[in-house]
Motif scaffolding. Structure first.
Motif, PDB file in Angstrom:
ATOM      1  N   ILE A  14       0.840  -1.198   0.000  1.00 37.88           N
ATOM      2  CA  ILE A  14       0.000   0.000   0.000  1.00 37.88           C
ATOM      3  C   ILE A  14       0.877   1.251   0.000  1.00 37.88           C
ATOM      4  N   ALA A  15       1.934   1.259   0.796  1.00 32.31           N
ATOM      5  CA  ALA A  15       2.844   2.405   0.837  1.00 32.31           C
ATOM      6  C   ALA A  15       3.500   2.605  -0.521  1.00 32.31           C
ATOM      7  N   GLU A  16       3.884   1.491  -1.176  1.00 36.21           N
ATOM      8  CA  GLU A  16       4.525   1.594  -2.487  1.00 36.21           C
ATOM      9  C   GLU A  16       3.556   2.162  -3.520  1.00 36.21           C
ATOM     10  N   LEU A  17       2.314   1.705  -3.497  1.00 35.93           N
ATOM     11  CA  LEU A  17       1.319   2.206  -4.443  1.00 35.93           C
ATOM     12  C   LEU A  17       1.019   3.681  -4.208  1.00 35.93           C
ATOM     13  N   SER A  18       1.038   4.106  -2.970  1.00 32.13           N
ATOM     14  CA  SER A  18       0.667   5.472  -2.635  1.00 32.13           C
ATOM     15  C   SER A  18       1.816   6.458  -2.778  1.00 32.13           C
ATOM     16  N   SER A  19       3.051   5.970  -2.795  1.00 31.80           N
ATOM     17  CA  SER A  19       4.178   6.898  -2.840  1.00 31.80           C
ATOM     18  C   SER A  19       4.220   7.628  -4.169  1.00 31.80           C
ATOM     19  N   GLY A  20       4.080   8.955  -4.104  1.00 32.15           N
ATOM     20  CA  GLY A  20       4.144   9.776  -5.305  1.00 32.15           C
ATOM     21  C   GLY A  20       2.840   9.847  -6.074  1.00 32.15           C
ATOM     22  N   ASN A  21       1.937   8.948  -5.833  1.00 28.67           N
ATOM     23  CA  ASN A  21       0.643   8.945  -6.518  1.00 28.67           C
ATOM     24  C   ASN A  21      -0.443   8.653  -5.501  1.00 28.67           C
ATOM     25  N   GLU A  22      -1.410   9.547  -5.412  1.00 25.13           N
ATOM     26  CA  GLU A  22      -2.516   9.311  -4.496  1.00 25.13           C
ATOM     27  C   GLU A  22      -3.416   8.213  -5.036  1.00 25.13           C
ATOM     28  N   VAL A  23      -4.093   7.557  -4.123  1.00 26.71           N
ATOM     29  CA  VAL A  23      -5.048   6.513  -4.468  1.00 26.71           C
ATOM     30  C   VAL A  23      -6.428   7.037  -4.093  1.00 26.71           C
ATOM     31  N   PHE A  24      -7.389   6.895  -5.015  1.00 22.74           N
ATOM     32  CA  PHE A  24      -8.722   7.448  -4.815  1.00 22.74           C
ATOM     33  C   PHE A  24      -9.779   6.361  -4.884  1.00 22.74           C
ATOM     34  N   ASP A  25     -10.895   6.590  -4.202  1.00 28.76           N
ATOM     35  CA  ASP A  25     -12.034   5.691  -4.316  1.00 28.76           C
ATOM     36  C   ASP A  25     -12.613   5.773  -5.722  1.00 28.76           C
ATOM     37  N   LEU A  26     -13.286   4.714  -6.120  1.00 28.10           N
ATOM     38  CA  LEU A  26     -13.993   4.731  -7.389  1.00 28.10           C
ATOM     39  C   LEU A  26     -15.365   5.366  -7.181  1.00 28.10           C
ATOM     40  N   THR A  27     -15.873   6.013  -8.221  1.00 26.13           N
ATOM     41  CA  THR A  27     -17.225   6.547  -8.165  1.00 26.13           C
ATOM     42  C   THR A  27     -18.202   5.385  -8.329  1.00 26.13           C
ATOM     43  N   SER A  28     -19.470   5.632  -8.128  1.00 24.74           N
ATOM     44  CA  SER A  28     -20.462   4.557  -8.278  1.00 24.74           C
ATOM     45  C   SER A  28     -20.474   4.040  -9.721  1.00 24.74           C
ATOM     46  N   SER A  29     -20.325   4.924 -10.697  1.00 24.18           N
ATOM     47  CA  SER A  29     -20.289   4.496 -12.107  1.00 24.18           C
ATOM     48  C   SER A  29     -19.061   3.629 -12.379  1.00 24.18           C
ATOM     49  N   GLN A  30     -17.915   4.056 -11.856  1.00 29.99           N
ATOM     50  CA  GLN A  30     -16.693   3.280 -12.052  1.00 29.99           C
ATOM     51  C   GLN A  30     -16.785   1.921 -11.355  1.00 29.99           C
ATOM     52  N   LEU A  31     -17.357   1.904 -10.153  1.00 29.59           N
ATOM     53  CA  LEU A  31     -17.520   0.633  -9.433  1.00 29.59           C
ATOM     54  C   LEU A  31     -18.371  -0.340 -10.238  1.00 29.59           C
ATOM     55  N   GLN A  32     -19.462   0.163 -10.786  1.00 31.85           N
ATOM     56  CA  GLN A  32     -20.341  -0.688 -11.588  1.00 31.85           C
ATOM     57  C   GLN A  32     -19.586  -1.265 -12.782  1.00 31.85           C
ATOM     58  N   MET A  33     -18.858  -0.421 -13.504  1.00 35.08           N
ATOM     59  CA  MET A  33     -18.090  -0.864 -14.666  1.00 35.08           C
ATOM     60  C   MET A  33     -16.988  -1.844 -14.254  1.00 35.08           C
ATOM     61  N   TYR A  34     -16.345  -1.566 -13.144  1.00 42.39           N
ATOM     62  CA  TYR A  34     -15.262  -2.418 -12.643  1.00 42.39           C
ATOM     63  C   TYR A  34     -15.778  -3.829 -12.381  1.00 42.39           C
ATOM     64  N   TYR A  35     -16.859  -3.933 -11.613  1.00 41.65           N
ATOM     65  CA  TYR A  35     -17.374  -5.256 -11.255  1.00 41.65           C
ATOM     66  C   TYR A  35     -17.992  -5.971 -12.457  1.00 41.65           C
ATOM     67  N   LEU A  36     -18.682  -5.256 -13.310  1.00 42.98           N
ATOM     68  CA  LEU A  36     -19.228  -5.889 -14.509  1.00 42.98           C
ATOM     69  C   LEU A  36     -18.109  -6.430 -15.400  1.00 42.98           C
ATOM     70  N   SER A  37     -17.013  -5.696 -15.491  1.00 37.16           N
ATOM     71  CA  SER A  37     -15.880  -6.119 -16.311  1.00 37.16           C
ATOM     72  C   SER A  37     -15.219  -7.379 -15.767  1.00 37.16           C
ATOM     73  N   LYS A  38     -15.306  -7.579 -14.484  1.00 40.67           N
ATOM     74  CA  LYS A  38     -14.668  -8.735 -13.854  1.00 40.67           C
ATOM     75  C   LYS A  38     -15.560  -9.973 -13.890  1.00 40.67           C
ATOM     76  N   GLN A  39     -16.777  -9.866 -14.426  1.00 40.26           N
ATOM     77  CA  GLN A  39     -17.702 -10.991 -14.429  1.00 40.26           C
ATOM     78  C   GLN A  39     -17.622 -11.831 -15.689  1.00 40.26           C
ATOM     79  N   GLY A  40     -16.523 -11.760 -16.407  1.00 38.92           N
ATOM     80  CA  GLY A  40     -16.338 -12.650 -17.543  1.00 38.92           C
ATOM     81  C   GLY A  40     -16.763 -12.096 -18.890  1.00 38.92           C
TER      82      GLY A  40
END
Length: 181
Positions: free
Chosen positions: A10-36
């Protein structure tokens, strides 16, 4: 409780680049994309480019577009089991130069469209199709739908041509409001 390894990741991912939550639209697309049904959430972008434009000029215009739009530089990672987005400072779209005949053009494009774009990214890939005996070449960008939609692609097309035809013009970077949509 996180293990030492998880904390370091987590520290490595966050160093120099912030990590942000996904919006509701992005979450929907993310999970749908992972369903095959991953290919259904990918967008092909094709643009005819007159032969007189040099490969380096086209690549430079694409690079400026990437720097202007944070969406192209966004990776989607999981942190503690939850999807997050991380906007990279810099990114080069993987771009192939492909020599192709007119007769095999459709088959080549179909093959490029079947390449799966996987999380965390890159969620955009490109190719410049150099058409033998043609008046133009084709710029092909393969985008995950979580990065763009039809409206945004139209804006991107206009901006690509503005950059390509005015290579010395400074390109202003959008703020990072993408992460909010």
């Amino acid at each position: 409780k996180l293990s030492i390894t998880e904390k370091l990741e987590i520290a490595e991912l966050s160093s120099g680049n912030e990590v942000f939550d996904l919006t509701s639209s992005q979450l929907q697309m993310y999970y749908l994309s992972k369903q095959g049904r991953r290919l259904e959430y990918q967008l092909p972008f094709l643009e005819k480019i007159p032969k007189f434009y040099q490969v380096q000029s086209i690549k430079r215009a694409v690079k400026k577009l990437v720097l202007k739009h944070p969406a192209f530089r966004t990776q989607f990672i999981e942190e503690r089991g939850l999807p997050k987005q991380k906007i990279l400072e810099d990114f080069n779209i993987p771009t192939k130069i492909i020599e192709v005949s007119r007769g095999s053009l459709k088959e080549e494009i179909r093959g490029l469209c079947e390449i799966e774009l996987k999380f965390p990214g890159p969620l955009v890939q490109g190719a410049l199709l150099k058409i033998q005996d043609g008046d133009f070449d084709l710029l092909f960008l393969h985008l995950h739908h979580i990065l763009s939609d039809a409206y945004s692609t139209n804006i991107m097309t206009e901006e690509f041509w503005e950059i390509l035809t005015n290579p010395d013009q400074e390109v202003s970077q959008y703020d990072e409001t993408y992460k909010l949509y």
